[in-house]
Design a protein around this motif. Structure first.
Motif, PDB file in Angstrom:
ATOM      1  N   SER A 195       0.825  -1.207   0.000  1.00 44.82           N
ATOM      2  CA  SER A 195       0.000   0.000   0.000  1.00 44.82           C
ATOM      3  C   SER A 195       0.861   1.260   0.000  1.00 44.82           C
ATOM      4  O   SER A 195       0.541   2.240  -0.692  1.00 44.82           O
ATOM      5  CB  SER A 195      -0.934   0.001   1.210  1.00 44.82           C
ATOM      6  OG  SER A 195      -1.807  -1.104   1.181  1.00 44.82           O
ATOM      7  N   GLY A 226       0.843   3.483  -3.283  1.00 47.48           N
ATOM      8  CA  GLY A 226       0.355   4.807  -2.937  1.00 47.48           C
ATOM      9  C   GLY A 226       1.362   5.878  -3.317  1.00 47.48           C
ATOM     10  O   GLY A 226       0.998   6.937  -3.845  1.00 47.48           O
ATOM     11  N   GLY A 267      -4.117   5.652 -10.319  1.00 46.12           N
ATOM     12  CA  GLY A 267      -5.029   5.220  -9.267  1.00 46.12           C
ATOM     13  C   GLY A 267      -5.503   3.794  -9.458  1.00 46.12           C
ATOM     14  O   GLY A 267      -5.667   3.047  -8.490  1.00 46.12           O
ATOM     15  N   LYS A 282      -2.855   1.511  -8.314  1.00 50.72           N
ATOM     16  CA  LYS A 282      -2.868   1.464  -6.854  1.00 50.72           C
ATOM     17  C   LYS A 282      -3.987   0.574  -6.335  1.00 50.72           C
ATOM     18  O   LYS A 282      -3.773  -0.267  -5.449  1.00 50.72           O
ATOM     19  CB  LYS A 282      -3.033   2.884  -6.295  1.00 50.72           C
ATOM     20  CG  LYS A 282      -3.014   2.949  -4.787  1.00 50.72           C
ATOM     21  CD  LYS A 282      -3.329   4.337  -4.282  1.00 50.72           C
ATOM     22  CE  LYS A 282      -4.785   4.685  -4.497  1.00 50.72           C
ATOM     23  NZ  LYS A 282      -5.168   5.949  -3.836  1.00 50.72           N
ATOM     24  N   VAL A 283      -5.176   0.712  -6.908  1.00 51.58           N
ATOM     25  CA  VAL A 283      -6.308  -0.101  -6.473  1.00 51.58           C
ATOM     26  C   VAL A 283      -6.018  -1.582  -6.687  1.00 51.58           C
ATOM     27  O   VAL A 283      -6.290  -2.424  -5.819  1.00 51.58           O
ATOM     28  CB  VAL A 283      -7.589   0.318  -7.228  1.00 51.58           C
ATOM     29  CG1 VAL A 283      -8.701  -0.690  -7.005  1.00 51.58           C
ATOM     30  CG2 VAL A 283      -8.042   1.706  -6.769  1.00 51.58           C
ATOM     31  N   ASN A 330      -8.456   2.715   1.371  1.00 56.71           N
ATOM     32  CA  ASN A 330      -9.014   3.720   0.467  1.00 56.71           C
ATOM     33  C   ASN A 330      -9.750   4.814   1.234  1.00 56.71           C
ATOM     34  O   ASN A 330      -9.616   6.005   0.930  1.00 56.71           O
ATOM     35  CB  ASN A 330      -9.965   3.049  -0.521  1.00 56.71           C
ATOM     36  CG  ASN A 330     -10.564   4.034  -1.495  1.00 56.71           C
ATOM     37  OD1 ASN A 330      -9.854   4.673  -2.258  1.00 56.71           O
ATOM     38  ND2 ASN A 330     -11.882   4.177  -1.466  1.00 56.71           N
ATOM     39  N   ASN A 340      -7.525   7.358   2.851  1.00 60.12           N
ATOM     40  CA  ASN A 340      -6.968   8.236   1.836  1.00 60.12           C
ATOM     41  C   ASN A 340      -7.978   9.292   1.402  1.00 60.12           C
ATOM     42  O   ASN A 340      -7.615  10.445   1.126  1.00 60.12           O
ATOM     43  CB  ASN A 340      -6.511   7.415   0.625  1.00 60.12           C
ATOM     44  CG  ASN A 340      -5.764   8.248  -0.391  1.00 60.12           C
ATOM     45  OD1 ASN A 340      -4.908   9.046  -0.050  1.00 60.12           O
ATOM     46  ND2 ASN A 340      -6.099   8.068  -1.656  1.00 60.12           N
ATOM     47  N   ASP A 343      -1.133   9.538  -0.600  1.00 63.51           N
ATOM     48  CA  ASP A 343      -1.627   8.179  -0.779  1.00 63.51           C
ATOM     49  C   ASP A 343      -0.724   7.178  -0.074  1.00 63.51           C
ATOM     50  O   ASP A 343      -1.200   6.191   0.495  1.00 63.51           O
ATOM     51  CB  ASP A 343      -1.685   7.838  -2.267  1.00 63.51           C
ATOM     52  CG  ASP A 343      -2.784   8.591  -3.000  1.00 63.51           C
ATOM     53  OD1 ASP A 343      -3.255   9.594  -2.463  1.00 63.51           O
ATOM     54  OD2 ASP A 343      -3.145   8.179  -4.107  1.00 63.51           O
ATOM     55  N   ASN A 375      -2.832   5.316   2.698  1.00 63.66           N
ATOM     56  CA  ASN A 375      -3.173   3.957   2.274  1.00 63.66           C
ATOM     57  C   ASN A 375      -2.498   2.908   3.141  1.00 63.66           C
ATOM     58  O   ASN A 375      -3.113   1.895   3.503  1.00 63.66           O
ATOM     59  CB  ASN A 375      -2.775   3.734   0.813  1.00 63.66           C
ATOM     60  CG  ASN A 375      -3.732   4.352  -0.179  1.00 63.66           C
ATOM     61  OD1 ASN A 375      -3.331   4.772  -1.257  1.00 63.66           O
ATOM     62  ND2 ASN A 375      -5.007   4.417   0.150  1.00 63.66           N
ATOM     63  N   THR A 416     -17.514   5.027   1.268  1.00 64.88           N
ATOM     64  CA  THR A 416     -16.770   5.119   0.010  1.00 64.88           C
ATOM     65  C   THR A 416     -17.696   5.486  -1.145  1.00 64.88           C
ATOM     66  O   THR A 416     -17.371   6.354  -1.968  1.00 64.88           O
ATOM     67  CB  THR A 416     -16.064   3.787  -0.293  1.00 64.88           C
ATOM     68  OG1 THR A 416     -15.173   3.479   0.791  1.00 64.88           O
ATOM     69  CG2 THR A 416     -15.272   3.871  -1.584  1.00 64.88           C
TER      70      THR A 416
END
Length: 283
Positions: free
Chosen positions: A84, A88, A121, A124-125, A165, A168, A220, A224, A254
């Motif tokens: 992470s 991030g 992004g 990252k996800v 998430n 962040n 991030d 994260n 979220t």
């Protein structure tokens, strides 16, 4: 470590704080050099800050969380915190490029994919999601099988990735994400898995003054990593209904963030507004 559970957790918190302070000192030295330029930003008030506070927090929190966790969970903590923090950090740097300015939030990542691009992004996800799945495997509960094992795996994956998430998403004002992380870590210190939260608590508290003082941002990388570690702690709660409710709350917040501004809601809510501003510099 010796001294009983309370002594162990105090030592882990102190270790997290010392490691984070050392990381902040290194970040301050690097910020003044050309190598620190990609990490420099202007915050919401136009003041210069560095995102290097994030990697400093991620490293300190991950190391001490792994030291405080049980053997099986230690590997999961090291994995989710490291991955992470790294992905991030990649998003902090690559996501700042002009061509990725619109690739924010779930809608932005999907829009980029439809256009044939992979946003920072989205990388990252995917990275955090994969680490969360691996953590679920590493922390599989003894004696669970079939549907029970699957349900626990889904809850662990969702809590690790979702909390990473969500934290962040809160990193939009100085100290906001840090305050929430510190409160969550402090609230989960008790119980057999509580030592996992101690190091991240100390590290977060050590970085919080620099965050509130608008010298650093968690970015991030920091948000994260700490969020993933605290999500792993929530996944260790013994009650499945409690874990299910927590995941439901994370998902709901979220999804709400795609439509509602957290900052606007906080500013309009007495109590939350004052807590959010506590310790911050005047605009």
């Amino acid at each position: 470590m010796s001294g009983g559970p309370a002594g162990n957790r105090l030592a882990l918190a102190a270790g997290g704080a010392l490691a984070a302070r050392a990381g902040l000192a290194a970040a301050a030295a690097l910020t003044a050099r050309p190598a620190g330029a990609p990490w420099r930003r202007s915050n919401y008030a136009g003041r210069p800050v560095t995102l290097l506070g994030g990697p400093a927090l991620a490293l300190a929190a991950t190391t001490t969380a792994a030291l405080g966790a049980a053997p099986g969970t230690a590997a999961a903590a090291a994995l989710v915190g490291t991955v992470s923090g790294v992905v991030g950090g990649y998003d902090d740097l690559a996501g700042a490029r002009p061509e990725q300015a619109r690739d924010k939030g779930l809608a932005g990542h999907l829009r980029a994919l439809r256009a044939g691009r992979v946003s920072a992004g989205a990388v990252k996800v995917a990275g955090i999601g994969a680490a969360a799945v691996a953590a679920a495997v590493l922390t599989r509960r003894p004696g669970s099988s079939g549907g029970t094992a699957l349900a626990d795996g889904v809850l662990t994956t969702g809590l690790v990735a979702g909390t990473a998430n969500l934290l962040n998403l809160l990193d939009l004002r100085p100290g906001r994400a840090g305050k929430v992380a510190a409160a969550l870590a402090a609230g989960t210190l008790r119980g057999p898995a509580g030592a996992l939260s101690a190091g991240p608590l100390g590290a977060t508290l050590a970085v919080l003054p620099a965050d509130l003082g608008e010298r650093v941002m968690l970015g991030d990388s920091g948000a994260n990593a700490v969020g993933a570690l605290l999500g792993l702690r929530l996944a260790a709660l013994p009650s499945r209904p409690a874990r299910t409710a927590l995941l439901g709350g994370v998902v709901a917040l979220t999804l709400a963030s795609e439509k509602v501004s957290f900052t606007r809601v906080i500013e309009a809510t007495p109590g939350l507004r004052e807590l959010d501003r506590l310790g911050r510099r005047a605009p």
